[in-house]
Write a protein that holds these residues in place. Structure first.
Motif, mmCIF file in Angstrom:
data_model
loop_
_atom_site.group_PDB
_atom_site.id
_atom_site.type_symbol
_atom_site.label_atom_id
_atom_site.label_comp_id
_atom_site.label_asym_id
_atom_site.label_seq_id
_atom_site.Cartn_x
_atom_site.Cartn_y
_atom_site.Cartn_z
ATOM 1 N N THR A 1 -14.444 -2.344 0.499
ATOM 2 C CA THR A 1 -13.743 -3.251 -0.194
ATOM 3 C C THR A 1 -12.488 -3.474 0.240
ATOM 4 O O THR A 1 -11.678 -3.026 1.142
ATOM 5 C CB THR A 1 -13.529 -2.618 -1.789
ATOM 6 N N LEU B 1 -17.164 -5.916 0.217
ATOM 7 C CA LEU B 1 -17.133 -6.503 -1.208
ATOM 8 C C LEU B 1 -15.743 -6.875 -1.684
ATOM 9 O O LEU B 1 -14.840 -6.207 -1.266
ATOM 10 C CB LEU B 1 -17.674 -5.273 -2.179
ATOM 11 N N SER C 1 -13.572 -10.125 -4.406
ATOM 12 C CA SER C 1 -13.774 -10.826 -5.559
ATOM 13 C C SER C 1 -14.324 -12.292 -5.248
ATOM 14 O O SER C 1 -14.309 -12.630 -4.229
ATOM 15 C CB SER C 1 -12.107 -10.930 -6.046
ATOM 16 N N SER D 1 -19.428 -10.783 -3.186
ATOM 17 C CA SER D 1 -18.626 -10.827 -4.235
ATOM 18 C C SER D 1 -19.135 -10.068 -5.494
ATOM 19 O O SER D 1 -20.459 -9.621 -5.525
ATOM 20 C CB SER D 1 -18.232 -12.267 -4.859
ATOM 21 N N TYR D 2 -18.083 -9.644 -6.410
ATOM 22 C CA TYR D 2 -18.702 -8.679 -7.506
ATOM 23 C C TYR D 2 -19.702 -9.381 -8.210
ATOM 24 O O TYR D 2 -20.610 -8.754 -8.914
ATOM 25 C CB TYR D 2 -17.481 -8.320 -8.332
ATOM 26 N N ASN D 3 -19.487 -10.753 -8.354
ATOM 27 C CA ASN D 3 -20.689 -11.267 -9.427
ATOM 28 C C ASN D 3 -21.823 -11.472 -8.758
ATOM 29 O O ASN D 3 -22.956 -11.937 -9.407
ATOM 30 C CB ASN D 3 -19.950 -12.849 -9.817
#
Length: 678
Positions: free
Chosen positions: A582, A635, A637, A659-661
């Motif tokens: 991250t 990873l 945003s 990305s987190y989504n």
């Protein structure tokens, strides 16, 4: 409904009427002559077709004509037994054949029936059965031949589609003919039964109901029976002969008449031999003048055919010479043809020819066909045909792969060796030619066949040369799939989707997004190995967000988020876990602050020194993840994902940026490191 369609329907209805309602003699005569005319037309058509599929309706037509003939038999039998009359045509045929002697006429008719049933019908049935069996057995081989030609670039996709359709139609035709020939056999049997019924019951009815003597009964009913049998058996013989012709027809350049005369008299000098043989027969008790006349006809025919053949050969040579001169005048070749470029080219040195030559056991063509199918399933796009050719300018064991004319990969193969990839611990007893596995860059050795078993026992992964090059081709095409997807290919995908989702496609294009913009979105997905096979979900996303923006980079990000299930499964472990690297809040903030928005799109404007620090930190964390046997997944945003990928894409190609989504909520995420900069 057109008059043509209505005529066929009325014809079927008439057949049903003939089976139930008595018809007058004049109408029966018209229908009998119609039946003979139709049979004559059918056999003439079969003689003038070049291929069986040119008369593909024949099996269905055969059934209708058989039913029509049986309906006529029922009607004429009814008229013969009830009125001792079946119309002028039947009566005329009966008088002509019997010639005043009913028994002789009946014997002639009986011989005709036996010939039709045993010789023609039986043979046509057997040929239909064998043709259907061999056609079905040959289908897989023909399909593979088409795939090989397509893969070699000898034919286009449309030509391959047409040839496959022709093979399927041939199989359907011969299968239908196998079944339809059974009707011809049944019709012949029914004809014999009807004749016996007319004779037996006609004799009984003539003596009991009409009060005729035995001689008069035989004369009347045997004559009518023979006439009725002839008017039905003549069309039956023609149809059975047509059945035999069409199932034995081999595709040729002309019709049957052209082929018979052209092939039978192909060697005119042989007619001289036949003429001499016939002439010598004249010195036997056979009539000398007759044999001399026939021999003279054969000799003169051979002479004129020989001269005509020499003249034709001279014309062909002259035409060939003119064509050659014309080609020489027009050389060099058409410049426009030189502009054509193959999307994918695979070239190899002369020592590697056996891997592509099927006659030498090579199966590269078949492997490439399977690669295209595999990538169609994995990536969701149709990979263009791979042009395979040898190149004497390459080293004997060398090969290269080109994408749109540019070399993108190369390697070496040793056909009598195996590629042994190291398990991590080198075994010094395994001797071979040191090399690098071309697809993934792993250290390897080319070993001989007698070293294969020992290498496998030592933990090496041993692969044969065709598998090595197949894997290399697969990985390279995956890497450059985004470049192979153009507007034409995108339009094909859209047309295919429109067949199942017309409303969805109409909502996206052309009002909100052009084909070019959709192509850019799909290419950006393929660039990061995201399959576009699930086009409905991608187009649902484009339909939702395409109205708000035409920024293809942003639309691609939205599509990635819609494909979260697919992306999660791509990188998650079998137990549905994922180790990730991250970005620290500080790094994310710096990247977000340096995103500049312009009228031509957004881009990352970070000073080179800071970028270098971020890249080095990511590299260190990814290297540590590799050492821990974990795939490096970075990873971040959703707002900065594409900018991070653009920043590290050139330097850290193996690092996946998500990305987190793009991750499913139930995925268990484990931290493998955090990217920081001082």
């Amino acid at each position: 409904m057109s008059a043509r369609d209505l005529s066929v329907l009325l014809g079927v209805i008439l057949i049903i009427i003939m089976l139930v309602i008595p018809l007058p003699g004049w109408l029966l005569s018209i229908l009998i002559l119609t039946n003979i005319s139709l049979a004559l037309i059918v056999i003439l058509v079969t003689m003038n077709t070049q291929e069986a599929l040119d008369f593909a309706i024949f099996p269905s037509l055969l059934l209708l004509l058989t039913l029509f003939r049986l309906g006529l038999n029922v009607s004429t039998t009814r008229s013969i037994l009830s009125e001792a009359d079946a119309g002028n045509v039947v009566d005329t045929f009966g008088d002509f054949v019997t010639g005043g002697n009913p028994f002789v006429g009946f014997v002639v008719f009986l011989i005709l029936v036996i010939i039709q049933f045993i010789v023609i019908t039986k043979g046509a049935e057997r040929v239909s059965e064998v043709s259907a069996r061999f056609t079905l057995d040959a289908m897989p081989g023909k399909q593979m031949s088409i795939d090989a030609d397509l893969n070699a670039g000898m034919i286009t996709e449309q030509q391959a589609k047409d040839r496959r359709e022709k093979i399927e139609n041939e199989a359907d035709f011969y299968g239908a003919m196998d079944g339809a020939s059974k009707f011809v056999k049944g019709d012949a049997i029914a004809g014999i039964v009807i004749v016996l019924v007319n004779i037996i019951f006609g004799f009984i009815i003539g003596m009991t109901q009409f009060g005729l003597t035995a001689g008069e009964t035989v004369d009347v009913f045997l004559r009518l029976t023979v006439g009725d049998g002839l008017v039905s058996q003549i069309p039956a013989i023609l149809i059975a002969t047509a059945t035999g012709i069409i199932v034995t027809r081999v595709a040729a350049e002309g019709n049957l008449s052209h082929d018979v005369t052209g092939q039978l008299f192909r060697y005119p000098k042989l007619l001289y031999v036949a003429a001499g043989t016939i002439f010598l027969l004249g010195f036997t008790p056979i009539h000398f003048m007759l044999t001399t006349l026939i021999a003279a006809i054969l000799g003169v025919g051979g002479f004129y055919l020989d001269r005509a053949q020499e003249k034709q050969q001279a014309q062909e040579e002259e035409s060939s010479l003119e064509e050659t001169e014309q080609q020489e005048v027009q050389t060099p070749d058409n410049v426009v043809d030189l502009l054509n470029m193959d999307p994918i080219e695979f070239e190899f040195g002369y020592a590697l020819i056996p891997i592509a030559d099927a006659n030498q056991g090579g199966d590269l063509l078949d492997r490439v066909v399977m690669i295209r199918r595999q990538l169609a399933l994995e990536l969701g796009v149709v990979i263009p045909v791979v042009r395979i050719r040898d190149n004497i300018q390459l080293n004997p064991n060398e090969y290269q792969l080109k994408i749109k004319g540019n070399e993108v990969a190369k390697g070496e193969l040793y056909l009598n060796h195996y590629l042994a990839m190291s398990p991590g611990m080198e075994d010094e007893t395994i001797e071979g030619i040191d090399t690098v596995e071309p697809a993934f860059g792993l250290p390897a050795k080319w070993i001989t066949e007698d070293m294969k078993d020992e290498a496998e026992l030592s933990g090496y992964t041993v692969v044969d040369p065709p598998s090595v090059v197949s894997t290399h081709i697969t990985e390279i095409i995956k890497k450059y799939a985004n470049q192979l997807l153009g507007r034409e290919e995108t339009q094909q995908l859209i047309d295919h989707l429109k067949q199942s989702y017309p409303t969805l496609v109409e909502e996206v294009t052309p009002e909100h997004l052009s084909v070019g913009e959709i192509q850019k979105v799909l290419a950006k997905l393929l660039e990061e190995q995201v399959s576009v096979r699930n086009l409905p979900i991608i187009f649902e996303t484009l339909a939702d967000y395409g109205k708000m923006t035409n920024d293809t980079d942003l639309l691609a990000e939205y599509c990635r988020q819609s494909l979260s299930v697919q992306i999660t499964k791509m990188y998650a472990s079998p137990d549905y876990k994922m180790k990730v690297i991250t970005l620290s809040p500080q790094v994310e903030k710096q990247i977000a602050e340096h995103i500049q928005q312009t009228e031509h799109g957004n881009f990352l404007s970070m000073d080179p020194e800071t970028q270098q620090k971020v890249i080095e930190s990511i590299h260190n964390q990814a290297s540590q993840a590799f050492m821990d046997d974990a795939s490096p997944v970075l990873l971040c945003s959703p707002a900065i994902r594409r900018y991070v990928k653009q920043m590290i894409g050139r330097y850290l190609t193996d690092v996946v940026v998500l990305s987190y989504n793009e991750l499913e909520p139930d995925l268990e995420v484990e931290s493998a490191g955090v990217v920081n900069i001082a």
